[in-house]
Design a protein around this motif. Structure first.
Motif, short mmCIF file in Angstrom:
data_model
loop_
_atom_site.label_atom_id
_atom_site.label_comp_id
_atom_site.label_asym_id
_atom_site.label_seq_id
_atom_site.Cartn_x
_atom_site.Cartn_y
_atom_site.Cartn_z
N HIS A 333 20.22 32.29 18.37
CA HIS A 333 20.12 31.01 18.32
C HIS A 333 18.71 30.37 18.20
N TRP A 444 19.18 23.36 18.55
CA TRP A 444 19.63 23.06 19.87
C TRP A 444 19.50 21.59 20.38
N ASP A 445 18.40 20.99 19.67
CA ASP A 445 18.08 19.43 20.09
C ASP A 445 18.94 18.55 19.34
N PHE A 446 19.93 19.14 18.34
CA PHE A 446 20.81 18.01 17.61
C PHE A 446 22.33 18.73 17.69
N HIS A 447 22.49 19.47 18.95
CA HIS A 447 23.80 19.77 19.22
C HIS A 447 24.76 20.40 18.06
N ILE A 448 23.83 21.16 16.84
CA ILE A 448 24.64 22.01 15.87
C ILE A 448 25.33 23.24 16.60
N SER A 449 26.47 23.10 16.28
CA SER A 449 27.52 24.34 16.74
C SER A 449 27.05 25.86 16.53
N GLU A 452 23.33 26.21 20.44
CA GLU A 452 23.48 25.15 21.62
C GLU A 452 22.56 25.71 22.60
N SER A 453 22.39 27.08 22.74
CA SER A 453 21.63 27.71 23.96
C SER A 453 21.00 28.94 23.31
#
Length: 484
Positions: A333, A444-449, A452-453
Motif C-alpha cells: 500500500h 491512505w489519507d484519502f481513503h482510496i480502496s 488504507e493501511s
C-alpha cells in the motif's frame, strides 16, 4: 582441430564451483588420461584452457595489484600527479586453484579473492583508483566470418528448450518457492510467456525492441543516446515510456553487449551521457566486490565497513509469510513500492531507482533479511547478474560498503522524481481515478480502496522537510509546481 577451450569467469559461489570443475576436468584429462585427446596431432601443441572476463567495464588485468597501489590511487597526495598507466600491466595470471592442478597449459585471468585483496571498499575510492590506473579498453572488432570446425560434423548439439519447458518445473514444485502460493507462481510464469510472445511480434525495425541478440542491442544503444533519451533519463524516477532508463542491463546479462561498447558510445556523446559512464563504473564496483568477497557475499551480516559493524537482527520471513508476501507481490500500500513490484512480476524488469526504494523498505523499514529480497529479484529479473544484484542489495540494505547507510523515503522520492505520478498510475490503475494529485502519493489519507493501511508507518516514507510541509500546509505539492 581445436586449439583452445574458452570459458567465462563470473562471481558467485555456484559459478566459481563450475569454473573450478572445468579446470580440474581439463587438468585430469590433460595430465592423467587420454593425453592424446588434448593434442592437435603434435605433442608439443596441446589444447590450451583459456578463461575470459568480458562483461566488466575495466579488465581485471588492468586493475591495481596490491593494497598500497589501491590506496595511493584512491587518495593521491597531489591530484595533479595522478597519471594513468602508472600500474604495471600483466597479461596472464594464474590463480591459486589452477596452479595447484599441475597443468601448465593454462591461460587464465586471475579472479580469485586474493587477486583483489586490498581493493577499495568505498565506491568513490574505487572510481578514483581505476580512473587513475588505467583506461577502458576499446571493444574488439567483430569477426568477418565464423567458420564451423570440421570436428563438429555428426555432433548432436541438441536443441534449445522452450520457455514453457524451462518454466514447467516451477508449476510442478512441491515445495513453495520463496514462500509464495502456487497461484502467484502461475501468474509469474504466465506473464513471462506473454512477454516472450509480445517480443516475438516485434519487428527488428521497432526502436523499442530490447531483444534478438547483438544487432538489437546495438540498435537500442544508438537509439537511446542518439535520440536524446539518455540526456534526460538520469533525472527520471522510473521507466514509464520504456526510454526513461537504458534497459541495456538485459543485454549485459545475456552477453549480447559489452559495457565497453556502451562506455565509448557514451563518451562520444559528451556531458549528457556522463552519468551512464558513472553507472557502468558503479556496476564494476559491485562485480569486483563480489569477486573479492567470494562466499562472504552471501552472509546475513553482509560486507559492512569498519571493524565494528552495526548489528542487525533480521526478521525471518517464514515467521510471518503474509508480511513478506505483501512486499514481494506489491501489496504494501506504498504506491512506489507496489508499482515497482508489479512491474517486476509482470515484465521481469524495473529501473534502478525503484529497485533501491523497494530494497530500502524491505530491509530498513520491515527489517526482513536482505538475502530473501535479493533471491526474489534473482528469480524474477531478466537482467540478473550475481555481482550486480547481490552487490546492490548489500549496499542499500545497510550491510554493504555504503558509508552513508541510505534510507529511501519512498513518498518523497516519488514527489521529487515523478511529480505527475505517471509511473505509479501505469502499474496501479486504481490510482488513475483519484480525486487529486495529492492522493496519488499518500492514498491512505484519502481513503482510496486498497491503500488504507500501509505495511509500515507512512511517516517513515517522508523526509523531515516534507513532513514539516505537510503539517504546516496540509499538502505536499502545489498543482502549479508540477512541471510539464
Amino acid at each position: 582441430g581445436a586449439t583452445e577451450i574458452v570459458y567465462g569467469e563470473e562471481p558467485g559461489t555456484y559459478e566459481r564451483e563450475v569454473s573450478q570443475t572445468i579446470k580440474e576436468t581439463y587438468a585430469f584429462y590433460n595430465n592423467n588420461m587420454n593425453h592424446e585427446r588434448c593434442h592437435d596431432g603434435d605433442e608439443n601443441n596441446p589444447v590450451k584452457l583459456v578463461s575470459k572476463v568480458g562483461y566488466t567495464l575495466y579488465h581485471p588485468n588492468d586493475l591495481p595489484f596490491d593494497p598500497n597501489t589501491w590506496k595511493q590511487l584512491a587518495h593521491p597526495k597531489n591530484k595533479h600527479q595522478k597519471k594513468k598507466g602508472t600500474v604495471q600491466q600483466k597479461n596472464v595470471h594464474m590463480d591459486d586453484d589452477s596452479s595447484s592442478l599441475g597443468c601448465r597449459h593454462f591461460d587464465l585471468v586471475d579472479t580469485s579473492p586474493d587477486r583483489f585483496k586490498g581493493m577499495c571498499r568505498i565506491m568513490g575510492d574505487f572510481r578514483n583508483a581505476v580512473r587513475g590506473s588505467t583506461s577502458v579498453r576499446t571493444p574488439l572488432e567483430a569477426p568477418k566470418c565464423l567458420v564451423k570446425p570440421q570436428s563438429c560434423k555428426g555432433l548432436d548439439v541438441g536443441s534449445i528448450p522452450s520457455l514453457e519447458e524451462l518454466m514447467d518445473p516451477l508449476l510442478k514444485a512441491e515445495i513453495p518457492i520463496l514462500g509464495m502460493d502456487q497461484m502467484t507462481i502461475e501468474n509469474i510464469v504466465k506473464s513471462a510467456i506473454q512477454e516472450r510472445d509480445k517480443k516475438k511480434t516485434n519487428d527488428l525495425d521497432d526502436e523499442e525492441c530490447q531483444y534478438c541478440g547483438e544487432n538489437a542491442a546495438l540498435k537500442r544503444l544508438d537509439y537511446f543516446i542518439d535520440q536524446g533519451y539518455a540526456a534526460v533519463a538520469n533525472r527520471s524516477q522510473a521507466d514509464v515510456s520504456n526510454n526513461d532508463s537504458s534497459r541495456l542491463s538485459i543485454h549485459f546479462s545475456l552477453g549480447t553487449l559489452s559495457p565497453r561498447t556502451v562506455y565509448w558510445k557514451a563518451h562520444e556523446a559528451g556531458e549528457d551521457c556522463k552519468w551512464l559512464k558513472s553507472h557502468l563504473e558503479m556496476r564494476d564496483f559491485f562485480l569486483y566486490t563480489a569477486f573479492c568477497a567470494g562466499k562472504r557475499l552471501f552472509r546475513p551480516q553482509g560486507l559492512p565497513l569498519g571493524k565494528h559493524p552495526r548489528e542487525v537482527k533480521w526478521r525471518n520471513p517464514s515467521d510471518d509469510e503474509t508480511y513478506w508476501r505483501r512486499w514481494a507481490t506489491g501489496q504494501t500500500h506504498l504506491p512506489l513500492v507496489d508499482a515497482a513490484m508489479k512491474e517486476l512480476m509482470l515484465t521481469g524488469y524495473c529501473s534502478n531507482r525503484v529497485r533501491q526504494n523497494s530494497t530500502s523498505v524491505l530491509t530498513k523499514d520491515m527489517q526482513i533479511d536482505w538475502r530473501i529480497g535479493a533471491e526474489w529479484f534473482q528469480f524474477l529479473l531478466q537482467d540478473h547478474c550475481v555481482g550486480a544484484n547481490y552487490g546492490n542489495w548489500l549496499y542499500f540494505s545497510g550491510v554493504g560498503p555504503d558509508p552513508k547507510n541510505r534510507h529511501f523515503r519512498t513518498v518523497s522520492q516519488s514527489i521529487r522524481y515523478d511529480p505527475k505520478g505517471s509511473y505509479v498510475k501505469k502499474w496501479l490503475p486504481a490510482l488513475n481515478e483519484v480525486p487529486n494529485m495529492e492522493a496519488i502519493f499518500r492514498p491512505w489519507d484519502f481513503h482510496i480502496s486498497g491503500f488504507e493501511s500501509p505495511i509500515v508507518d507512512p511517516k517513515t516514507q517522508f523526509t523531515w522537510q516534507d513532513l514539516q510541509r505537510l503539517e504546516e500546509k496540509g499538502k505536499l505539492i502545489q498543482e502549479d509546481e508540477i512541471q510539464e
